[in-house]
Design a protein around this motif. Structure first.
Motif, mmCIF file in Angstrom:
data_model
loop_
_atom_site.group_PDB
_atom_site.id
_atom_site.type_symbol
_atom_site.label_atom_id
_atom_site.label_comp_id
_atom_site.label_asym_id
_atom_site.label_seq_id
_atom_site.Cartn_x
_atom_site.Cartn_y
_atom_site.Cartn_z
ATOM 1 N N ARG A 1 -1.548 -15.698 8.217
ATOM 2 C CA ARG A 1 -2.684 -14.847 7.874
ATOM 3 C C ARG A 1 -2.309 -13.422 8.222
ATOM 4 N N MET A 2 -2.281 -12.560 7.183
ATOM 5 C CA MET A 2 -1.883 -11.179 7.392
ATOM 6 C C MET A 2 -3.113 -10.268 7.366
ATOM 7 N N THR A 3 -2.922 -9.006 7.762
ATOM 8 C CA THR A 3 -4.034 -8.058 7.768
ATOM 9 C C THR A 3 -3.701 -6.885 6.867
ATOM 10 N N TYR A 4 -4.755 -6.244 6.367
ATOM 11 C CA TYR A 4 -4.569 -5.095 5.477
ATOM 12 C C TYR A 4 -3.951 -3.902 6.195
ATOM 13 N N THR A 5 -4.199 -3.775 7.489
ATOM 14 C CA THR A 5 -3.807 -2.551 8.181
ATOM 15 C C THR A 5 -2.454 -2.642 8.883
ATOM 16 N N LYS A 6 -1.984 -3.843 9.179
ATOM 17 C CA LYS A 6 -0.777 -3.968 10.000
ATOM 18 C C LYS A 6 0.452 -4.447 9.240
ATOM 19 N N ASP A 7 0.241 -5.087 8.102
ATOM 20 C CA ASP A 7 1.368 -5.745 7.450
ATOM 21 C C ASP A 7 1.704 -5.083 6.121
ATOM 22 N N LEU A 8 2.980 -4.838 5.923
ATOM 23 C CA LEU A 8 3.431 -4.206 4.689
ATOM 24 C C LEU A 8 4.674 -4.943 4.207
ATOM 25 N N PHE A 9 4.642 -5.402 2.955
ATOM 26 C CA PHE A 9 5.744 -6.173 2.411
ATOM 27 C C PHE A 9 6.369 -5.370 1.275
ATOM 28 N N PHE A 10 7.624 -5.034 1.432
ATOM 29 C CA PHE A 10 8.233 -4.054 0.544
ATOM 30 C C PHE A 10 8.407 -4.583 -0.878
ATOM 31 N N LEU A 11 8.732 -5.869 -1.055
ATOM 32 C CA LEU A 11 8.858 -6.414 -2.403
ATOM 33 C C LEU A 11 7.505 -6.409 -3.102
ATOM 34 N N MET A 12 6.469 -6.798 -2.392
ATOM 35 C CA MET A 12 5.129 -6.775 -2.968
ATOM 36 C C MET A 12 4.689 -5.355 -3.302
ATOM 37 N N GLN A 13 5.037 -4.414 -2.439
ATOM 38 C CA GLN A 13 4.674 -3.024 -2.715
ATOM 39 C C GLN A 13 5.405 -2.503 -3.954
ATOM 40 N N GLU A 14 6.671 -2.869 -4.098
ATOM 41 C CA GLU A 14 7.430 -2.453 -5.276
ATOM 42 C C GLU A 14 6.786 -2.988 -6.550
ATOM 43 N N LEU A 15 6.401 -4.263 -6.527
ATOM 44 C CA LEU A 15 5.758 -4.864 -7.694
ATOM 45 C C LEU A 15 4.399 -4.215 -7.959
ATOM 46 N N ALA A 16 3.630 -3.962 -6.913
ATOM 47 C CA ALA A 16 2.314 -3.331 -7.089
ATOM 48 C C ALA A 16 2.448 -1.947 -7.709
ATOM 49 N N MET A 17 3.477 -1.199 -7.332
ATOM 50 C CA MET A 17 3.687 0.136 -7.895
ATOM 51 C C MET A 17 4.048 0.056 -9.375
ATOM 52 N N ILE A 18 4.810 -0.978 -9.748
ATOM 53 C CA ILE A 18 5.139 -1.188 -11.170
ATOM 54 C C ILE A 18 3.861 -1.484 -11.957
ATOM 55 N N LEU A 19 3.002 -2.306 -11.385
ATOM 56 C CA LEU A 19 1.746 -2.652 -12.056
ATOM 57 C C LEU A 19 0.816 -1.446 -12.147
ATOM 58 N N GLN A 20 0.798 -0.602 -11.114
ATOM 59 C CA GLN A 20 -0.005 0.618 -11.161
ATOM 60 C C GLN A 20 0.489 1.560 -12.251
ATOM 61 N N ALA A 21 1.817 1.683 -12.379
ATOM 62 C CA ALA A 21 2.387 2.547 -13.423
ATOM 63 C C ALA A 21 2.037 2.022 -14.813
ATOM 64 N N LYS A 22 2.045 0.703 -14.973
ATOM 65 C CA LYS A 22 1.662 0.096 -16.248
ATOM 66 C C LYS A 22 0.207 0.422 -16.582
ATOM 67 N N LYS A 23 -0.671 0.313 -15.586
ATOM 68 C CA LYS A 23 -2.077 0.634 -15.787
ATOM 69 C C LYS A 23 -2.250 2.094 -16.193
ATOM 70 N N ALA A 24 -1.491 2.982 -15.559
ATOM 71 C CA ALA A 24 -1.579 4.408 -15.885
ATOM 72 C C ALA A 24 -1.161 4.666 -17.332
ATOM 73 N N ARG A 25 -0.109 3.962 -17.787
ATOM 74 C CA ARG A 25 0.332 4.129 -19.180
ATOM 75 C C ARG A 25 -0.740 3.659 -20.153
ATOM 76 N N ARG A 26 -1.539 2.691 -19.728
ATOM 77 C CA ARG A 26 -2.612 2.165 -20.578
ATOM 78 C C ARG A 26 -3.879 3.011 -20.505
ATOM 79 N N GLY A 27 -3.866 4.043 -19.651
ATOM 80 C CA GLY A 27 -5.009 4.939 -19.566
ATOM 81 C C GLY A 27 -6.059 4.544 -18.556
ATOM 82 N N ALA A 28 -5.698 3.682 -17.604
ATOM 83 C CA ALA A 28 -6.673 3.239 -16.605
ATOM 84 C C ALA A 28 -7.050 4.388 -15.674
ATOM 85 N N ILE A 29 -8.296 4.378 -15.214
ATOM 86 C CA ILE A 29 -8.781 5.371 -14.267
ATOM 87 C C ILE A 29 -8.642 4.804 -12.859
#
Length: 208
Positions: free
Chosen positions: A105-133
């Motif tokens: 069980r992980m927490t939002y404030t203490k745990d950071l996973f670099f592979l997951m962060q890399e994937l999340a950034m790719i998904l955020q960039a995809k959303k931006a290309r689609r015009g998401a706010i």
């Protein structure tokens, strides 16, 4: 999180793509359609989240016990496995009833996973290309004393982990919605916006 009703995993595949798994607690294994528990849950409609407590839609022994995706124990889930390329596109997916054993069980404030962060950034960039706010709105957190009286209201900062989970859940919703679109079946969503009938239909289809 007050309720451990979802879990995620990710890994890098040999072809360079990401594997992402989003696992949602399979309450239907214990709460069958039209049972007394199901009818009471339908009458309540939802769990009610207060500043310091939760009034659950289902009994505590279910919502925080045998249905909760606690670490180091086997739990029933409906799982969406996705293969995602470097542009954030889902190239393969599978939706199955599963049994998972959460590592931790992980927490939002203490745990950071670099592979997951890399994937999340790719998904955020995809959303931006689609015009998401990007609605990056600060949340208010109400502080209470031992008697439940409000003592202060503070701002809760959203960290990287919040965004990671947000992106993964949105992608799972999109993937499952598209899956059911091509099946031409009535459907609302994968997460808590599921209506009862659609949820039971989904579970039965996956168990065929």
């Amino acid at each position: 999180a007050k309720d451990l009703d979802d879990a995620v995993h990710s890994k890098l595949l040999k072809n360079g793509n990401f594997e992402l798994g989003v696992h949602i607690a399979d309450v239907s294994y214990y709460v069958t359609e039209e049972s007394p528990l199901d009818k009471e849950a339908f009458a309540r409609g939802t769990s009610i989240y207060l500043a310091d407590r939760v009034i659950p839609m289902l009994p505590h022994k279910l919502s925080n016990g045998i249905c909760s995706l606690n670490p180091h124990v086997d739990r029933f889930t409906i799982s969406c496995f996705m293969e995602i390329d470097e542009n954030g596109e889902v190239v393969e997916h599978d939706i199955v009833p599963a049994v998972i054993n959460s590592t931790e069980r992980m927490t939002y404030t203490k745990d950071l996973f670099f592979l997951m962060q890399e994937l999340a950034m790719i998904l955020q960039a995809k959303k931006a290309r689609r015009g998401a706010i990007d609605f990056d709105v600060k949340e208010a957190k109400v502080l209470v004393d031992s008697k439940g009286n409000t003592t202060d209201v503070v701002l809760r900062e959203r960290g990287a982990s919040d965004r990671i989970i947000e992106e993964f859940m949105l992608l799972a919703n999109e993937t499952v919605a598209e899956h059911f679109k091509w099946l031409e079946l009535p459907f609302i969503g994968f997460m808590k916006i599921l209506n009862r009938k659609s949820y039971y239909n989904l579970v039965e289809l996956l168990k065929l």
